[in-house]
Design an enzyme around this catalytic site. Structure first.
Site, PDB file in Angstrom:
ATOM      1  N   GLY A  54      10.977  45.318  41.241  1.00 32.04           N
ATOM      2  CA  GLY A  54      10.285  45.006  40.087  1.00 32.04           C
ATOM      3  C   GLY A  54       9.122  44.141  40.104  1.00 32.04           C
ATOM      4  O   GLY A  54       8.085  44.376  39.252  1.00 32.04           O
TER       5      GLY A  54
ATOM      6  N   ARG B  32      14.439  34.690  37.205  1.00 33.14           N
ATOM      7  CA  ARG B  32      13.845  35.610  37.596  1.00 33.14           C
ATOM      8  C   ARG B  32      13.831  37.037  36.815  1.00 33.14           C
ATOM      9  O   ARG B  32      14.950  37.331  36.033  1.00 33.14           O
ATOM     10  CB  ARG B  32      14.118  36.210  38.890  1.00 33.14           C
ATOM     11  CG  ARG B  32      13.165  37.494  39.486  1.00 33.14           C
ATOM     12  CD  ARG B  32      13.874  38.624  39.362  1.00 33.14           C
ATOM     13  NE  ARG B  32      13.049  39.885  40.081  1.00 33.14           N
ATOM     14  CZ  ARG B  32      13.363  41.081  39.760  1.00 33.14           C
ATOM     15  NH1 ARG B  32      14.507  41.534  39.100  1.00 33.14           N
ATOM     16  NH2 ARG B  32      12.901  41.948  40.380  1.00 33.14           N
TER      17      ARG B  32
ATOM     18  N   THR C  20      20.047  50.212  38.976  1.00 27.47           N
ATOM     19  CA  THR C  20      19.688  50.306  37.655  1.00 27.47           C
ATOM     20  C   THR C  20      19.556  51.641  36.957  1.00 27.47           C
ATOM     21  O   THR C  20      19.587  52.394  37.668  1.00 27.47           O
ATOM     22  CB  THR C  20      18.131  49.732  37.795  1.00 27.47           C
ATOM     23  OG1 THR C  20      18.080  48.438  37.963  1.00 27.47           O
ATOM     24  CG2 THR C  20      17.321  49.991  36.585  1.00 27.47           C
TER      25      THR C  20
ATOM     26  N   GLY D   4      12.794  40.981  36.109  1.00 29.73           N
ATOM     27  CA  GLY D   4      11.954  42.184  36.929  1.00 29.73           C
ATOM     28  C   GLY D   4      11.259  43.000  35.726  1.00 29.73           C
ATOM     29  O   GLY D   4      10.946  42.512  34.634  1.00 29.73           O
TER      30      GLY D   4
HETATM   31  N1  ASP Z   1      13.693  47.285  38.664  1.00 28.57           N
HETATM   32  C1  ASP Z   1      14.775  46.327  38.901  1.00 28.57           C
HETATM   33  C2  ASP Z   1      14.473  44.855  38.924  1.00 28.57           C
HETATM   34  O1  ASP Z   1      13.430  44.713  39.671  1.00 28.57           O
HETATM   35  C3  ASP Z   1      15.694  46.499  39.879  1.00 28.57           C
HETATM   36  C4  ASP Z   1      16.124  48.169  40.159  1.00 28.57           C
HETATM   37  O2  ASP Z   1      15.687  48.915  39.814  1.00 28.57           O
HETATM   38  O3  ASP Z   1      17.404  48.354  40.891  1.00 28.57           O
HETATM   39  O4  ASP Z   1      15.079  44.037  38.301  1.00 28.57           O
END
Ligand code: ASP
Length: 325
Positions: A245, A219, A191, A221
């Site tokens: 998330g 889903r 991310t 996040g």
């Molecule tokens: N925070 C992101 C999510 O849960 C994932 C990530 O940070 O790589 O969608």
């Protein structure tokens, strides 16, 4: 006489997780460092030219979205159904305006769509088909969903399916990697996010992601949730998060850090530590944040093995890192 303005400050991240030196080939490490440096420089150039915090955030994130190295835009991970569904958000600390999108499949730069939602709609968050219709009407670049298909990401999903892991943070796939640094290691993407303080003293934050590999239908996040993955207020700080998330949403990570500054007068670093190293750890949530306040203090905090990150303050040398110090 008022206090001297702190000048601009800028920080970015490319995801947190089980990022170990032993799992990253020299070539890959160099590629990440170069892309982080490039994205940091892009945002810094905006700020150095007198541009806004919002523009710095979008320019760095757009660049990282266009790179297959990160789990955002091109390079986004696959859902359990084998699709790429992206989430993004942005917030303006001066006005508390915010924009967010979730589950978009054909918008080249989801962060630009989040910004368009903030600036051109009456709403804060749009999802799925509606967000895509709005994107087309706003004149954003629409691409064939195939654009987001990368072979390495596809293999990563197959691995997660085989090992029945459920949803996986991309950087944690090292645990599943039987092939070492040049095998599935190729999937250590993350991310992306950015936080900025401009010369006018305004803060902004933004985050963009493909979510988690093998995530279930629909889903969403923390990344597009204002207050969880992204938050900015000129009265406190700007935060962009990365990590599992489901935990970041329940701990309202980004807003909690700013609230600790605003209501409990904690310094940024202490507030960030409290949420990431104490509360999240107690809950079992992995990840980290980048943050800065209106005095130009920067805190990059993570409870994982590593976080792709870079930061710079006006008049100082940039700092770029991957692993724990
Ligand atoms: N925070 C992101 C999510 O849960 C994932 C990530 O940070 O790589 O969608």
């Amino acid at each position: 006489m008022g206090e001297r303005a702190p000048g601009y400050a800028f920080a970015i991240h490319g995801g947190a997780g089980t990022i170990l030196k032993a799992n990253l080939s020299d070539k890959k490490e160099a590629a990440y460092l170069a892309k982080l440096a490039e994205a940091l420089a892009a945002g810094e150039a905006v700020l150095a030219g007198g541009g806004t915090a919002l523009d710095a955030v979008t320019s760095a994130i757009t660049l990282m979205e266009d790179s297959p190295l990160f789990n955002a835009g091109k390079g986004a991970v696959f859902t359990a159904e084998g699709k790429n569904e992206m989430d993004a958000s942005i917030m303006d600390g001066a006005t508390l305006n915010a924009g967010a999108v979730s589950g978009v499949t054909n918008v080249r730069n989801p962060i630009l769509l989040a910004r368009a939602v903030m600036e051109q709609s009456r709403h804060v968050m749009l999802q799925g088909k509606g967000a895509e219709t709005f994107a087309a009407e706003a004149g954003l670049e629409i691409v064939d969903p195939e654009y987001f298909h990368t072979e390495r990401r596809w293999q990563q999903l197959q691995k997660a399916r085989e090992q029945k892991t459920g949803a996986v943070l991309d950087h944690d796939l090292e645990f599943l990697d039987p092939e070492g640094p040049d095998g599935l290691d190729d999937h250590k993407f993350g991310t992306v996010g950015a936080v900025a303080l401009d010369r006018e003293g305004n803060l902004a934050a933004g985050t963009s992601t493909g979510g988690m590999t093998n995530k279930a239908w629909g889903r969403v996040g923390d990344s597009p949730i204002i207050g969880a993955g992204t938050y900015a207020s000129n009265t406190s700080c700007a935060v962009s998060a990365t990590g599992a998330g489901e935990y970041f949403i329940r701990a309202t990570v980004a807003r909690s850090i700013c609230a600790l500054m605003e209501y409990a007068n904690l310094p940024l670093e202490v507030a960030a530590d409290k949420i990431i190293m104490q509360q999240l750890v107690q809950m079992g949530g992995n990840g980290g944040i980048i943050s800065l306040d209106r005095d130009g203090n920067i805190a990059l905090v993570f409870n994982t093995e590593g976080m792709y990150r870079a930061a710079v303050k006006e008049g100082e040398e940039p700092v770029i890192g991957i692993y724990k110090e």
